[in-house]
Design a protein around this motif. Structure first.
Motif, mmCIF file in Angstrom:
data_model
loop_
_atom_site.group_PDB
_atom_site.id
_atom_site.type_symbol
_atom_site.label_atom_id
_atom_site.label_comp_id
_atom_site.label_asym_id
_atom_site.label_seq_id
_atom_site.Cartn_x
_atom_site.Cartn_y
_atom_site.Cartn_z
ATOM 1 N N GLY A 42 113.866 146.099 -27.267
ATOM 2 C CA GLY A 42 114.966 146.146 -26.935
ATOM 3 C C GLY A 42 116.188 146.830 -27.507
ATOM 4 N N THR A 43 115.628 148.121 -28.299
ATOM 5 C CA THR A 43 116.627 149.064 -29.026
ATOM 6 C C THR A 43 116.410 150.417 -28.505
ATOM 7 O OG1 THR A 43 115.109 149.573 -30.667
ATOM 8 C CG2 THR A 43 116.249 147.301 -31.348
ATOM 9 N N ASP A 44 117.311 151.131 -29.217
ATOM 10 C CA ASP A 44 117.063 152.614 -28.829
ATOM 11 C C ASP A 44 115.744 153.211 -29.012
ATOM 12 O OD1 ASP A 44 119.777 153.179 -27.532
ATOM 13 O OD2 ASP A 44 120.571 153.093 -29.762
ATOM 14 N N ALA A 45 115.032 152.417 -29.615
ATOM 15 C CA ALA A 45 113.681 152.929 -29.947
ATOM 16 C C ALA A 45 112.919 153.088 -28.506
ATOM 17 C CB ALA A 45 112.800 152.325 -30.933
ATOM 18 N N PHE A 46 113.308 152.300 -27.431
ATOM 19 C CA PHE A 46 112.733 152.259 -26.261
ATOM 20 C C PHE A 46 114.272 152.359 -25.142
ATOM 21 C CE2 PHE A 46 109.304 150.275 -28.748
ATOM 22 C CZ PHE A 46 108.241 150.811 -28.009
ATOM 23 N N VAL A 92 125.298 147.402 -11.250
ATOM 24 C CA VAL A 92 124.691 147.561 -12.536
ATOM 25 C C VAL A 92 124.885 146.205 -13.457
ATOM 26 C CG1 VAL A 92 124.048 148.891 -14.622
ATOM 27 C CG2 VAL A 92 124.409 150.077 -12.504
ATOM 28 N N SER A 93 123.944 145.739 -13.851
ATOM 29 C CA SER A 93 124.266 144.547 -14.983
ATOM 30 C C SER A 93 124.690 144.965 -16.250
ATOM 31 C CB SER A 93 122.935 143.771 -14.760
ATOM 32 O OG SER A 93 121.664 144.728 -15.620
ATOM 33 N N PRO A 94 125.489 144.318 -16.915
ATOM 34 C CA PRO A 94 126.012 144.611 -18.152
ATOM 35 C C PRO A 94 124.939 144.299 -19.184
ATOM 36 C CG PRO A 94 126.859 142.183 -17.556
ATOM 37 C CD PRO A 94 126.016 142.725 -16.474
ATOM 38 N N PHE A 95 124.824 145.204 -20.422
ATOM 39 C CA PHE A 95 124.176 145.216 -21.210
ATOM 40 C C PHE A 95 124.443 143.948 -22.213
ATOM 41 C CE2 PHE A 95 122.786 146.033 -25.679
ATOM 42 C CZ PHE A 95 121.376 146.095 -25.460
ATOM 43 N N ARG A 96 123.252 143.212 -22.643
ATOM 44 C CA ARG A 96 123.176 142.259 -23.693
ATOM 45 C C ARG A 96 121.921 142.453 -24.458
ATOM 46 N NH1 ARG A 96 119.509 138.293 -22.461
ATOM 47 N NH2 ARG A 96 118.832 138.091 -20.082
ATOM 48 N N PRO A 100 116.063 163.608 -6.401
ATOM 49 C CA PRO A 100 116.583 162.946 -7.611
ATOM 50 C C PRO A 100 118.137 163.047 -7.718
ATOM 51 C CG PRO A 100 114.518 164.303 -7.923
ATOM 52 C CD PRO A 100 114.972 164.603 -6.577
ATOM 53 N N LEU A 101 118.560 162.146 -8.428
ATOM 54 C CA LEU A 101 120.085 162.061 -8.520
ATOM 55 C C LEU A 101 120.407 163.026 -9.722
ATOM 56 C CD1 LEU A 101 120.718 158.281 -8.359
ATOM 57 C CD2 LEU A 101 120.658 159.843 -6.508
ATOM 58 N N ALA A 102 121.657 163.633 -9.463
ATOM 59 C CA ALA A 102 122.213 164.561 -10.363
ATOM 60 C C ALA A 102 122.765 164.099 -11.599
ATOM 61 C CB ALA A 102 123.431 165.196 -9.798
ATOM 62 N N GLU A 103 123.104 162.530 -11.777
ATOM 63 C CA GLU A 103 123.629 162.189 -12.728
ATOM 64 C C GLU A 103 123.091 160.714 -12.973
ATOM 65 O OE1 GLU A 103 127.591 160.890 -15.035
ATOM 66 O OE2 GLU A 103 127.863 161.706 -13.046
ATOM 67 N N ILE A 104 122.131 160.414 -14.208
ATOM 68 C CA ILE A 104 121.800 158.994 -14.311
ATOM 69 C C ILE A 104 121.945 158.648 -15.915
ATOM 70 C CG2 ILE A 104 119.861 159.324 -12.816
ATOM 71 C CD1 ILE A 104 117.830 159.474 -14.888
ATOM 72 N N ALA A 105 122.128 157.552 -16.151
ATOM 73 C CA ALA A 105 122.245 157.069 -17.696
ATOM 74 C C ALA A 105 121.013 156.429 -18.072
ATOM 75 C CB ALA A 105 123.447 156.245 -17.625
ATOM 76 N N SER A 106 120.999 156.482 -19.274
ATOM 77 C CA SER A 106 119.725 155.469 -19.791
ATOM 78 C C SER A 106 120.229 155.003 -21.360
ATOM 79 C CB SER A 106 118.452 156.767 -20.251
ATOM 80 O OG SER A 106 118.880 157.748 -21.080
ATOM 81 N N GLY A 107 119.435 153.892 -21.600
ATOM 82 C CA GLY A 107 119.605 153.118 -22.903
ATOM 83 C C GLY A 107 118.657 152.237 -23.174
ATOM 84 N N PRO A 108 118.769 151.389 -24.245
ATOM 85 C CA PRO A 108 117.921 150.006 -24.284
ATOM 86 C C PRO A 108 118.087 148.977 -23.319
ATOM 87 C CG PRO A 108 119.691 150.409 -26.182
ATOM 88 C CD PRO A 108 119.916 151.240 -24.919
ATOM 89 N N ARG A 109 116.721 148.316 -23.231
ATOM 90 C CA ARG A 109 116.545 147.618 -21.989
ATOM 91 C C ARG A 109 117.422 146.589 -22.241
ATOM 92 N NH1 ARG A 109 110.085 148.438 -22.116
ATOM 93 N NH2 ARG A 109 110.471 147.878 -24.215
ATOM 94 N N ALA A 118 119.487 143.259 -31.922
ATOM 95 C CA ALA A 118 120.533 143.836 -32.559
ATOM 96 C C ALA A 118 120.097 143.991 -34.164
ATOM 97 C CB ALA A 118 121.653 142.980 -32.675
ATOM 98 N N GLU A 119 119.438 142.975 -34.694
ATOM 99 C CA GLU A 119 119.037 143.282 -36.135
ATOM 100 C C GLU A 119 118.063 144.409 -36.206
ATOM 101 O OE1 GLU A 119 119.298 140.325 -34.486
ATOM 102 O OE2 GLU A 119 120.374 138.908 -35.428
#
Length: 218
Positions: free
Chosen positions: A186-190, A202-206, A169-178, A212-213
């Motif tokens: 597609g929100t912080d709920a997931f 890594v691809s940019p977020f959109r 396992p990597l020491a540092e990972i990030a997480s966020g919306p899909r 967004a709504e």
């Protein structure tokens, strides 16, 4: 040190397995041409009845269909689907057989077979496998020929083989919306997208349609 993945390691919920795939390697040989990809970005998806809440962003949210049947099989197979009728996208099936789940491979670094990958994608450098459509293109797996290919045994399937190798396992990972997922899925709920911070592949977020709504309403 990388080692072959086992089914048991992929038998947890996709949201639990997804971070473990960061830094792992997917090797494919299609029509004799090899590409090896270091995985840098993934997204987890749960099917109907998997986990503690419904996932409205999953292909299997309504149950089993001909399209998503591979997601309900044993872990370690690859679910290869066609996105927008154009791009083949690759997912690692996770969870126990009979429960639908998968981890979409969103981004990666080509570590072997760069000439083959570039010929398939007509791109170079960090953009070779940046995004799930490009990733699917460079590894050479197609829908529907390679849907269900086994990345644990490496058994030949329609002129291709695939193998998944895991590391520590990597020491540092990030997480966020899909990325690009519609509505609340597609929100912080997931927050079921995981990536290696600072990695250029890594691809940019959109936002997805209405996401967004939905985020503002949370």
């Amino acid at each position: 040190m990388l080692r072959p993945a086992t089914r048991d390691e992929l038998a947890g919920l996709p949201v639990e397995v997804a971070p473990l795939l960061l830094g792992a390697e997917l090797r494919t040989v299609v029509d004799g041409a090899e590409v090896r990809l270091r995985i840098t970005e993934v997204e987890a998806y749960h099917g109907r009845g998997t986990g503690d809440r419904p996932d409205p962003g999953s292909h299997a949210r309504m149950g089993r269909t001909a399209r998503n049947a591979t997601m309900w099989g044993e872990p370690g197979h690859l679910y290869v689907y066609l996105s927008h009728g154009i791009h083949a996208c690759v997912n690692v099936v996770c969870g126990p057989e009979g429960q639908a789940g998968g981890v979409l491979l969103r981004g990666g670094e080509v570590v072997a077979g760069a000439e083959t990958a570039a010929a398939r994608s007509r791109r170079a450098g960090r953009d070779l496998a940046r995004g799930p459509g490009r990733l699917g293109q460079v590894v050479g797996l197609t829908h529907a020929a390679h849907d269900g290919i086994d990345a644990i045994t490496g058994s030949p399937h329609a002129g291709a083989v695939a193998a998944l190798r895991l590391g520590p396992p990597l020491a540092e990972i990030a997480s966020g919306p899909r990325v690009g997922v519609a509505g609340v899925a597609g929100t912080d709920a997931f927050p079921w997208r995981f990536w290696i911070p600072g990695d250029p592949t890594v691809s940019p977020f959109r936002w997805g349609r209405g996401a967004a709504e939905a985020a503002r309403a949370l």
